[in-house]
Motif scaffolding. Structure first.
Motif, mmCIF file in Angstrom:
data_model
loop_
_atom_site.group_PDB
_atom_site.id
_atom_site.type_symbol
_atom_site.label_atom_id
_atom_site.label_comp_id
_atom_site.label_asym_id
_atom_site.label_seq_id
_atom_site.Cartn_x
_atom_site.Cartn_y
_atom_site.Cartn_z
ATOM 1 N N GLY A 1 0.781 -1.230 0.000
ATOM 2 C CA GLY A 1 0.000 0.000 0.000
ATOM 3 C C GLY A 1 0.810 1.277 0.000
ATOM 4 O O GLY A 1 0.255 2.370 -0.155
ATOM 5 N N GLY A 2 2.117 1.185 0.169
ATOM 6 C CA GLY A 2 2.934 2.384 0.265
ATOM 7 C C GLY A 2 3.264 3.001 -1.079
ATOM 8 O O GLY A 2 3.148 2.347 -2.123
ATOM 9 N N PRO A 3 3.685 4.263 -1.083
ATOM 10 C CA PRO A 3 4.069 4.927 -2.342
ATOM 11 C C PRO A 3 5.329 4.309 -2.924
ATOM 12 O O PRO A 3 6.194 3.810 -2.195
ATOM 13 N N ARG A 4 5.426 4.305 -4.231
ATOM 14 C CA ARG A 4 6.582 3.761 -4.911
ATOM 15 C C ARG A 4 7.510 4.890 -5.351
ATOM 16 O O ARG A 4 7.036 5.932 -5.833
ATOM 17 N N PRO A 5 8.815 4.716 -5.194
ATOM 18 C CA PRO A 5 9.749 5.751 -5.657
ATOM 19 C C PRO A 5 9.713 5.883 -7.173
ATOM 20 O O PRO A 5 9.398 4.930 -7.888
ATOM 21 N N SER A 6 10.031 7.059 -7.653
ATOM 22 C CA SER A 6 10.059 7.309 -9.091
ATOM 23 C C SER A 6 11.148 6.471 -9.748
ATOM 24 O O SER A 6 12.240 6.324 -9.188
ATOM 25 N N PRO A 7 10.891 5.931 -10.946
ATOM 26 C CA PRO A 7 11.945 5.186 -11.656
ATOM 27 C C PRO A 7 13.206 6.017 -11.845
ATOM 28 O O PRO A 7 14.320 5.486 -11.819
ATOM 29 N N GLU A 8 13.036 7.330 -12.022
ATOM 30 C CA GLU A 8 14.197 8.200 -12.203
ATOM 31 C C GLU A 8 15.062 8.258 -10.947
ATOM 32 O O GLU A 8 16.290 8.248 -11.016
ATOM 33 N N VAL A 9 14.411 8.322 -9.785
ATOM 34 C CA VAL A 9 15.156 8.362 -8.530
ATOM 35 C C VAL A 9 15.863 7.029 -8.306
ATOM 36 O O VAL A 9 17.026 6.985 -7.875
ATOM 37 N N VAL A 10 15.170 5.938 -8.600
ATOM 38 C CA VAL A 10 15.789 4.615 -8.473
ATOM 39 C C VAL A 10 17.026 4.531 -9.360
ATOM 40 O O VAL A 10 18.089 4.058 -8.928
ATOM 41 N N ARG A 11 16.914 5.009 -10.589
ATOM 42 C CA ARG A 11 18.037 4.950 -11.529
ATOM 43 C C ARG A 11 19.215 5.793 -11.047
ATOM 44 O O ARG A 11 20.372 5.354 -11.105
ATOM 45 N N GLN B 1 12.334 11.377 -1.617
ATOM 46 C CA GLN B 1 12.168 9.929 -1.592
ATOM 47 C C GLN B 1 13.332 9.187 -0.941
ATOM 48 O O GLN B 1 13.160 8.048 -0.489
ATOM 49 N N VAL B 2 14.497 9.794 -0.864
ATOM 50 C CA VAL B 2 15.662 9.178 -0.235
ATOM 51 C C VAL B 2 15.935 9.794 1.132
ATOM 52 O O VAL B 2 16.432 9.122 2.039
ATOM 53 N N GLY B 3 15.621 11.062 1.282
ATOM 54 C CA GLY B 3 15.862 11.742 2.553
ATOM 55 C C GLY B 3 17.146 12.539 2.587
ATOM 56 O O GLY B 3 17.358 13.342 3.493
#
Length: 259
Positions: free
Chosen positions: A151-161, A196-198
């Motif tokens: 149920g939680g928000p998903r990080p953006s693919p760009e941030v993951v990359r 998203q990372v802090g």
């Protein structure tokens, strides 16, 4: 991306494997800290991870269950740590999904878990204290985290990359190039990444570079500090010393001695 183990890691520990669905989201295995006879004050190195801590014994400082957010400098929390507690270390981005809040709101802070999770967190400390074995305590933690995983928000693919590239290059990639890589402006990348990372991308890159030093120290036959600094991309040995002080509160030699 790892960071130095805190001073408390020298206390007796019990490790437990998390549920397979949770394992990719955690920075390390579940950890139980066994009761000590001697109080300990903590020095917590800088970290991009988020710690969820539940006390098994009462102490005067910090709530029974709390979250310690990511931080780009070492911390010295007030007072002694609890005699016994359980800790879950969430990897970068996992805190955003499992806690459901922007991580920049937790940066450098200690927050009551009930303020973040509400009713889900209220009986947690009692259930863990009533559990008779460490495996059962770890199962209870898994139950809480698994219930929040979908149920939680998903990080953006760009941030993951970008986070992947920072780790892969050991923090050497320039932030402007990373922004162009994912098609964002420099400013937009900083805003979304920090949410998203802090930490800012620059702070995450500094920690990734520092992590290369720690990994090098773990291998046998580590060279002198000047060479280690050069291999990790520091300008010189004094630059590395400054980072050690900023991230761990001590010198490279003192850290190596503790390890």
């Amino acid at each position: 991306m790892r960071t130095a183990e805190p001073e408390r890691s020298r206390s007796p520990r019990v490790l437990g494997a998390p549920h397979p669905l949770l394992a990719p989201h955690l920075a390390r295995r579940h950890t139980g800290f066994v009761e000590r006879t001697r109080p300990r004050h903590l020095v917590i190195p800088a970290s991009a991870t988020v710690s969820v801590v539940v006390k098994l014994r009462d102490s005067a400082h910090r709530p029974d269950a709390f979250v310690a957010g990511p931080h780009h400098a070492y911390l010295q929390p007030e007072g002694e740590c609890a005699a016994s507690y359980v800790e879950v270390r969430l990897g970068p981005l996992a805190g955003y999904t499992l806690l459901g809040v922007p991580l920049n709101a937790l940066r450098g802070r200690t927050v009551d878990l009930r303020d973040l999770l509400g009713a889900d967190a209220r009986p947690l400390a009692e259930r863990l204290r009533e559990a008779r074995t460490w495996p059962r305590r770890f199962e209870i933690l898994d139950e809480l985290l698994l219930a929040r995983l979908d149920g939680g928000p998903r990080p953006s693919p760009e941030v993951v990359r970008v986070l992947q590239l920072i780790a892969a290059t050991g923090g050497a990639a320039r932030i402007g190039r990373l922004a162009r890589e994912v098609g964002w402006s420099h400013k937009h990348l900083i805003t979304r990444f920090t949410q998203q990372v802090g930490l800012t991308p620059k702070a995450a890159a500094r920690l990734a570079r520092f992590d290369r030093v720690l990994r090098r120290l773990e291998r046998p036959g580590a060279p002198g500090w000047e060479r280690i600094a050069a291999e990790a991309g520091y300008a010189d040995q004094s630059h590395l010393v400054r980072e050690f002080r900023a991230f761990t509160g001590g010198t490279p030699t003192a850290y190596a001695h503790r390890r």
